[in-house]
Design an enzyme around this catalytic site. Structure first.
Site, mmCIF file in Angstrom:
data_model
loop_
_atom_site.group_PDB
_atom_site.id
_atom_site.type_symbol
_atom_site.label_atom_id
_atom_site.label_comp_id
_atom_site.label_asym_id
_atom_site.label_seq_id
_atom_site.Cartn_x
_atom_site.Cartn_y
_atom_site.Cartn_z
ATOM 1 N N SER A 76 0.889 -1.040 -0.066
ATOM 2 C CA SER A 76 -0.046 0.101 -0.034
ATOM 3 C C SER A 76 0.885 1.143 -0.125
ATOM 4 C CB SER A 76 -0.885 -0.071 1.246
ATOM 5 O OG SER A 76 -1.729 1.196 1.338
ATOM 6 N N GLU A 77 0.683 2.276 -1.078
ATOM 7 C CA GLU A 77 1.435 3.239 -0.917
ATOM 8 C C GLU A 77 1.516 4.091 0.135
ATOM 9 O OE1 GLU A 77 -1.938 5.153 -3.557
ATOM 10 O OE2 GLU A 77 -1.272 3.030 -3.116
ATOM 11 N N ASN A 78 0.813 3.990 1.252
ATOM 12 C CA ASN A 78 1.070 5.037 2.528
ATOM 13 C C ASN A 78 1.957 4.281 3.391
ATOM 14 O OD1 ASN A 78 -0.872 2.659 2.889
ATOM 15 N ND2 ASN A 78 -1.409 3.577 4.889
#
Length: 217
Positions: A45-47
């Site tokens: 997940s890009e977070n």
């Protein structure tokens, strides 16, 4: 016809052993719930999470462990957390094997619009533009039509583009299609859906070759 969970379940069949997979906001986040137990997959997940698992059961949520859509998630043994710089280095460096995104519109040439509707306030474009610019394998998870019954599979996108000529495959509540030079090639029908239903719901060029099998979920 599929519901959102059904779309995610069908896309999960595209995930292969050893893949690193990025899940976008919306329907794509459900895919982690349906991946086969006999393969090893790393969800990113890009977070800043690598090693996401299924959604937690009610009462077991940890508000500090979330995906890019701010939904609470679980993590698998060996999962790691890191900053956005590291996360986007993974994405831009092409270390993600499969990207699964939602969309508001997809054009028959593979253009995607999924970040902004003019006149509506958005917090930002998120990681979508980096993902579509870097990923070599993009599957879109979406409903075939909008709430007004209008097709979201078009000859040309009307909304601001996120990426150009980048989508490879689309799974909707009606069908599985791939992008070709001639348009949307119909690969599978959802249960109870006819080819004629799909034609009527698709504004872009739809290519139908021979008998189209029903999805196996």
């Amino acid at each position: 016809m599929l519901d959102k969970a059904g779309i995610a379940k069908r896309i999960a069949k595209e995930v292969q052993d050893g893949y690193y997979v990025n899940l976008g906001i919306g329907i794509p986040t459900l895919v982690a719930n349906y991946v086969r137990n006999d393969i090893e997959v790393e969800f990113q997940s890009e977070n800043g999470v690598l090693g996401m698992g299924p959604f937690p059961f009610e009462g077991e949520e940890d508000p500090d462990v979330i995906n890019a859509g701010k939904q609470t998630i679980t993590t698998l043994p060996g999962a790691s957390f890191f900053d956005s710089a590291m996360s986007f280095s993974m994405i831009r460096g092409k270390h993600v094997d499969l990207t699964i995104l939602g969309a508001m519109e997809v054009a028959e040439n593979g253009d995607i619009a999924n970040w902004k509707i003019p006149g509506r306030m958005v917090k930002g474009m998120g990681g979508a533009m980096d993902l579509v610019a870097s990923a070599e394998n993009i599957i879109v998870a979406m409903m075939h039509t909008n709430k007004r019954g209008e097709s979201k599979l078009l000859k040309t996108c009307s909304l601001p583009l996120t990426g150009v000529n980048c989508v490879k495959k689309i799974v909707t509540n009606l069908a599985v299609m791939e992008i070709t030079e001639e348009g949307f090639k119909l690969l599978e029908r959802a249960p109870g859906v006819s080819v004629e239903d799909i034609k009527n719901a698709t504004d872009g060029t739809l290519i139908v070759e021979g008998d189209v099998p029903e999805m196996q979920l």
